[in-house]
Design a protein around this motif. Structure first.
Motif, PDB file in Angstrom:
ATOM      1  N   ASP A 211      30.242  -5.884  52.790  1.00 44.82           N
ATOM      2  CA  ASP A 211      30.512  -6.493  51.489  1.00 44.82           C
ATOM      3  C   ASP A 211      30.486  -5.441  50.385  1.00 44.82           C
ATOM      4  O   ASP A 211      29.463  -4.817  50.147  1.00 44.82           O
ATOM      5  CB  ASP A 211      29.444  -7.565  51.221  1.00 44.82           C
ATOM      6  N   PRO A 212      31.638  -5.245  49.726  1.00 47.52           N
ATOM      7  CA  PRO A 212      31.728  -4.218  48.686  1.00 47.52           C
ATOM      8  C   PRO A 212      30.776  -4.479  47.525  1.00 47.52           C
ATOM      9  O   PRO A 212      30.456  -3.555  46.762  1.00 47.52           O
ATOM     10  CB  PRO A 212      33.183  -4.313  48.195  1.00 47.52           C
ATOM     11  N   ASP A 213      30.319  -5.725  47.422  1.00 49.39           N
ATOM     12  CA  ASP A 213      29.421  -6.049  46.313  1.00 49.39           C
ATOM     13  C   ASP A 213      27.983  -5.625  46.566  1.00 49.39           C
ATOM     14  O   ASP A 213      27.179  -5.543  45.648  1.00 49.39           O
ATOM     15  CB  ASP A 213      29.456  -7.559  46.026  1.00 49.39           C
ATOM     16  N   MET A 214      27.683  -5.376  47.830  1.00 50.59           N
ATOM     17  CA  MET A 214      26.319  -4.922  48.119  1.00 50.59           C
ATOM     18  C   MET A 214      26.172  -3.474  47.677  1.00 50.59           C
ATOM     19  O   MET A 214      27.003  -2.638  48.014  1.00 50.59           O
ATOM     20  CB  MET A 214      26.014  -5.045  49.624  1.00 50.59           C
ATOM     21  N   PRO A 215      25.126  -3.183  46.903  1.00 51.53           N
ATOM     22  CA  PRO A 215      24.934  -1.797  46.460  1.00 51.53           C
ATOM     23  C   PRO A 215      24.846  -0.854  47.649  1.00 51.53           C
ATOM     24  O   PRO A 215      24.260  -1.209  48.677  1.00 51.53           O
ATOM     25  CB  PRO A 215      23.599  -1.842  45.718  1.00 51.53           C
ATOM     26  N   LEU A 216      25.430   0.302  47.494  1.00 57.02           N
ATOM     27  CA  LEU A 216      25.468   1.272  48.586  1.00 57.02           C
ATOM     28  C   LEU A 216      24.062   1.628  49.060  1.00 57.02           C
ATOM     29  O   LEU A 216      23.822   1.786  50.253  1.00 57.02           O
ATOM     30  CB  LEU A 216      26.203   2.529  48.116  1.00 57.02           C
ATOM     31  N   GLU A 217      23.137   1.721  48.111  1.00 51.60           N
ATOM     32  CA  GLU A 217      21.764   2.084  48.449  1.00 51.60           C
ATOM     33  C   GLU A 217      21.126   1.026  49.343  1.00 51.60           C
ATOM     34  O   GLU A 217      20.402   1.341  50.284  1.00 51.60           O
ATOM     35  CB  GLU A 217      20.919   2.257  47.176  1.00 51.60           C
ATOM     36  N   THR A 218      21.428  -0.233  49.042  1.00 49.08           N
ATOM     37  CA  THR A 218      20.874  -1.326  49.850  1.00 49.08           C
ATOM     38  C   THR A 218      21.410  -1.252  51.274  1.00 49.08           C
ATOM     39  O   THR A 218      20.656  -1.360  52.242  1.00 49.08           O
ATOM     40  CB  THR A 218      21.258  -2.688  49.243  1.00 49.08           C
ATOM     41  N   SER A 219      22.706  -1.050  51.399  1.00 48.31           N
ATOM     42  CA  SER A 219      23.318  -0.937  52.720  1.00 48.31           C
ATOM     43  C   SER A 219      22.708   0.214  53.499  1.00 48.31           C
ATOM     44  O   SER A 219      22.407   0.093  54.683  1.00 48.31           O
ATOM     45  CB  SER A 219      24.822  -0.715  52.588  1.00 48.31           C
ATOM     46  N   ARG A 220      22.544   1.312  52.795  1.00 49.76           N
ATOM     47  CA  ARG A 220      22.010   2.494  53.468  1.00 49.76           C
ATOM     48  C   ARG A 220      20.577   2.267  53.939  1.00 49.76           C
ATOM     49  O   ARG A 220      20.191   2.670  55.023  1.00 49.76           O
ATOM     50  CB  ARG A 220      22.064   3.705  52.535  1.00 49.76           C
ATOM     51  N   GLU A 221      19.791   1.575  53.108  1.00 50.37           N
ATOM     52  CA  GLU A 221      18.407   1.292  53.492  1.00 50.37           C
ATOM     53  C   GLU A 221      18.338   0.389  54.715  1.00 50.37           C
ATOM     54  O   GLU A 221      17.502   0.584  55.589  1.00 50.37           O
ATOM     55  CB  GLU A 221      17.654   0.647  52.321  1.00 50.37           C
ATOM     56  N   ARG A 222      19.243  -0.599  54.756  1.00 57.09           N
ATOM     57  CA  ARG A 222      19.256  -1.507  55.915  1.00 57.09           C
ATOM     58  C   ARG A 222      19.521  -0.725  57.196  1.00 57.09           C
ATOM     59  O   ARG A 222      18.954  -1.009  58.238  1.00 57.09           O
ATOM     60  CB  ARG A 222      20.348  -2.565  55.749  1.00 57.09           C
ATOM     61  N   LEU A 223      20.423   0.241  57.086  1.00 57.19           N
ATOM     62  CA  LEU A 223      20.772   1.031  58.267  1.00 57.19           C
ATOM     63  C   LEU A 223      19.658   1.993  58.643  1.00 57.19           C
ATOM     64  O   LEU A 223      19.234   2.055  59.793  1.00 57.19           O
ATOM     65  CB  LEU A 223      22.066   1.814  58.016  1.00 57.19           C
ATOM     66  N   SER A 224      19.176   2.729  57.649  1.00 51.42           N
ATOM     67  CA  SER A 224      18.213   3.787  57.962  1.00 51.42           C
ATOM     68  C   SER A 224      16.815   3.233  58.217  1.00 51.42           C
ATOM     69  O   SER A 224      15.896   3.981  58.495  1.00 51.42           O
ATOM     70  CB  SER A 224      18.200   4.845  56.860  1.00 51.42           C
ATOM     71  N   ALA A 225      16.672   1.906  58.150  1.00 50.25           N
ATOM     72  CA  ALA A 225      15.407   1.295  58.556  1.00 50.25           C
ATOM     73  C   ALA A 225      15.230   1.419  60.068  1.00 50.25           C
ATOM     74  O   ALA A 225      14.128   1.285  60.579  1.00 50.25           O
ATOM     75  CB  ALA A 225      15.372  -0.170  58.140  1.00 50.25           C
ATOM     76  N   HIS A 226      16.332   1.667  60.760  1.00 48.62           N
ATOM     77  CA  HIS A 226      16.274   1.800  62.214  1.00 48.62           C
ATOM     78  C   HIS A 226      15.945   3.231  62.608  1.00 48.62           C
ATOM     79  O   HIS A 226      16.435   4.173  61.990  1.00 48.62           O
ATOM     80  CB  HIS A 226      17.607   1.389  62.837  1.00 48.62           C
ATOM     81  N   SER A 227      15.124   3.365  63.629  1.00 44.30           N
ATOM     82  CA  SER A 227      14.761   4.718  64.037  1.00 44.30           C
ATOM     83  C   SER A 227      15.962   5.393  64.683  1.00 44.30           C
ATOM     84  O   SER A 227      16.697   4.782  65.458  1.00 44.30           O
ATOM     85  CB  SER A 227      13.557   4.706  64.979  1.00 44.30           C
ATOM     86  N   GLY A 228      16.152   6.623  64.292  1.00 48.70           N
ATOM     87  CA  GLY A 228      17.303   7.380  64.768  1.00 48.70           C
ATOM     88  C   GLY A 228      18.427   7.416  63.754  1.00 48.70           C
ATOM     89  O   GLY A 228      19.417   8.100  63.949  1.00 48.70           O
ATOM     90  N   ILE A 229      18.252   6.643  62.663  1.00 48.95           N
ATOM     91  CA  ILE A 229      19.260   6.656  61.613  1.00 48.95           C
ATOM     92  C   ILE A 229      18.642   7.155  60.312  1.00 48.95           C
ATOM     93  O   ILE A 229      17.767   6.505  59.740  1.00 48.95           O
ATOM     94  CB  ILE A 229      19.854   5.253  61.381  1.00 48.95           C
ATOM     95  N   GLY A 230      19.083   8.310  59.882  1.00 50.22           N
ATOM     96  CA  GLY A 230      18.621   8.861  58.608  1.00 50.22           C
ATOM     97  C   GLY A 230      19.732   8.735  57.584  1.00 50.22           C
ATOM     98  O   GLY A 230      20.697   7.995  57.781  1.00 50.22           O
ATOM     99  N   ASN A 231      19.606   9.481  56.505  1.00 52.07           N
ATOM    100  CA  ASN A 231      20.615   9.432  55.440  1.00 52.07           C
ATOM    101  C   ASN A 231      22.017   9.748  55.928  1.00 52.07           C
ATOM    102  O   ASN A 231      22.974   9.049  55.628  1.00 52.07           O
ATOM    103  CB  ASN A 231      20.267  10.442  54.343  1.00 52.07           C
ATOM    104  N   LYS A 232      22.114  10.817  56.671  1.00 48.36           N
ATOM    105  CA  LYS A 232      23.428  11.315  57.052  1.00 48.36           C
ATOM    106  C   LYS A 232      24.168  10.333  57.955  1.00 48.36           C
ATOM    107  O   LYS A 232      25.329  10.006  57.710  1.00 48.36           O
ATOM    108  CB  LYS A 232      23.285  12.688  57.716  1.00 48.36           C
ATOM    109  N   ILE A 233      23.499   9.872  58.988  1.00 49.30           N
ATOM    110  CA  ILE A 233      24.154   8.950  59.908  1.00 49.30           C
ATOM    111  C   ILE A 233      24.470   7.633  59.211  1.00 49.30           C
ATOM    112  O   ILE A 233      25.548   7.059  59.384  1.00 49.30           O
ATOM    113  CB  ILE A 233      23.301   8.737  61.178  1.00 49.30           C
ATOM    114  N   ALA A 234      23.554   7.176  58.376  1.00 46.88           N
ATOM    115  CA  ALA A 234      23.799   5.945  57.620  1.00 46.88           C
ATOM    116  C   ALA A 234      25.051   6.101  56.754  1.00 46.88           C
ATOM    117  O   ALA A 234      25.903   5.198  56.704  1.00 46.88           O
ATOM    118  CB  ALA A 234      22.598   5.606  56.751  1.00 46.88           C
TER     119      ALA A 234
END
Length: 313
Positions: A211-234
């Motif tokens: 969803d383009p309306d979701m802030p990029l930071e929020t999306s990134r946090e959801r992803l990088s909450a998983h182990s093995g996913i940091g900033n770059k991979i997110a």
DNA sequence: CTCCAGGACACTT
DNA sequence: AAGTGTCATGGA
């Protein structure tokens, strides 16, 4: 046995080869070692693109489109043809950085592909700390081992290809089995299985993140909450799999060109969380923030080709 | 043997 | 919160 259909792309203003073989997808390759012919898999379908002349392509695929218009819509979406190339770099960029512009000019037709989110997620989790050649090999193992196999008759000969494994499939396998597909790295295999489980159960909703309306930071946090996913991979997942063209992944190559081309000294210092965000902030002043990642991919590829002279893709 | 490859994370200050 | 060291593995 699947059937094949033929479609035509006429006068496309995009660098197809560059788009398919610039390290954003590892599902495309040369077909029969021809530099003019590429094959890849999108979803459950095989696509073979053959360059006829200049910007004309013949597309042979197992995907049946109801009409020509639907085909072109599909291609336009996948290759992001709706994005205006003139918007990628800010006005005045070519005057401000003539040396860089000269190097990247041959690559301005490269498009960021709108790929499947889960595929991209797993692909870039595999990619951590590996070279392009090895990544490509790992993804190939992964699809052959766990992806559904399809067979299609091409000129009288059977041709097999595999879909990308589903979240459910990857969620249900053992780490020591998947390990073969992650350069024998058990930790990485475990992380991928966990992430797949998270997607399979709906705990991680990739549709939501698109969803383009979701802030990029929020999306990134959801992803990088998983182990093995940091900033770059997110950021890679956001850019290549979630179609968020503002996301700007910073890896070893990006650091190099930021330092060399844009004289950002901090790019060579250790990539802490703070420094990572600082560099993205700097980039947002150089590039058009809305398309920073899109432009960044062009810079990335140009750097690897023109400066590092790397042949892997 | 050393260094690199599209990093992530735990552990000190 | 921010910086530093460690981990992991195959290939050149």
């Amino acid at each position: 046995m699947k059937a094949l259909y033929t479609y035509f792309i006429e006068n496309i203003s995009a660098d197809i080869r560059g788009s398919l073989l610039s390290g954003q997808s590892f599902r495309w390759n040369y077909y029969q070692d021809s530099e003019q012919k590429y094959f890849g898999v999108i979803g459950d379908d095989l696509f073979i693109l053959e360059n006829n002349e200049d910007d004309w392509y013949t597309v042979t695929t197992t995907k049946k489109f109801s009409c020509d218009e639907e085909f072109h819509e599909f291609i336009g979406f996948y290759f992001s043809l709706d994005i205006n190339p003139d918007d990628l770099f800010p006005a005045g960029f070519s005057e401000q950085y003539p040396g860089i512009w000269r190097l990247i000019k041959p690559y301005l037709g490269i498009k960021v592909l709108r790929q499947n989110a889960f595929e991209t997620l797993v692909t870039f989790m595999c990619a951590q700390g590996l070279g392009m050649n090895i990544i490509r090999r790992q993804i190939s193992y992964l699809t052959r081992e766990y992806g559904k196999e399809h067979t299609v008759d091409i000129a009288g000969k059977p041709f097999t290809y595999n879909s990308f494994p589903s979240p459910e499939t990857l969620a249900g396998i053992a780490p020591d089995s998947l390990q073969l597909c992650t350069n024998n790295n058990c930790i990485r295999a475990t992380n991928i299985i966990k992430a797949a489980y998270s997607v399979a159960t709906g705990q991680l909703d990739l549709e939501d993140l698109q969803d383009p309306d979701m802030p990029l930071e929020t999306s990134r946090e959801r992803l990088s909450a998983h182990s093995g996913i940091g900033n770059k991979i997110a950021d890679c997942v956001l850019l290549f799999g979630l179609h968020r063209f503002s996301a700007f992944p910073i890896d070893t190559h990006v650091r190099q060109y930021l330092a060399t081309w844009f004289s950002i000294d901090k790019a060579l210092q250790s990539l802490t969380q703070k420094n990572y965000l600082f560099l993205q902030e700097e980039v947002s002043r150089i590039l058009n923030p809305e398309f920073a990642g899109f432009a960044g991919h062009i810079l990335f590829h140009s750097w690897r080709k023109e400066v590092k002279h790397l042949t892997s893709f």
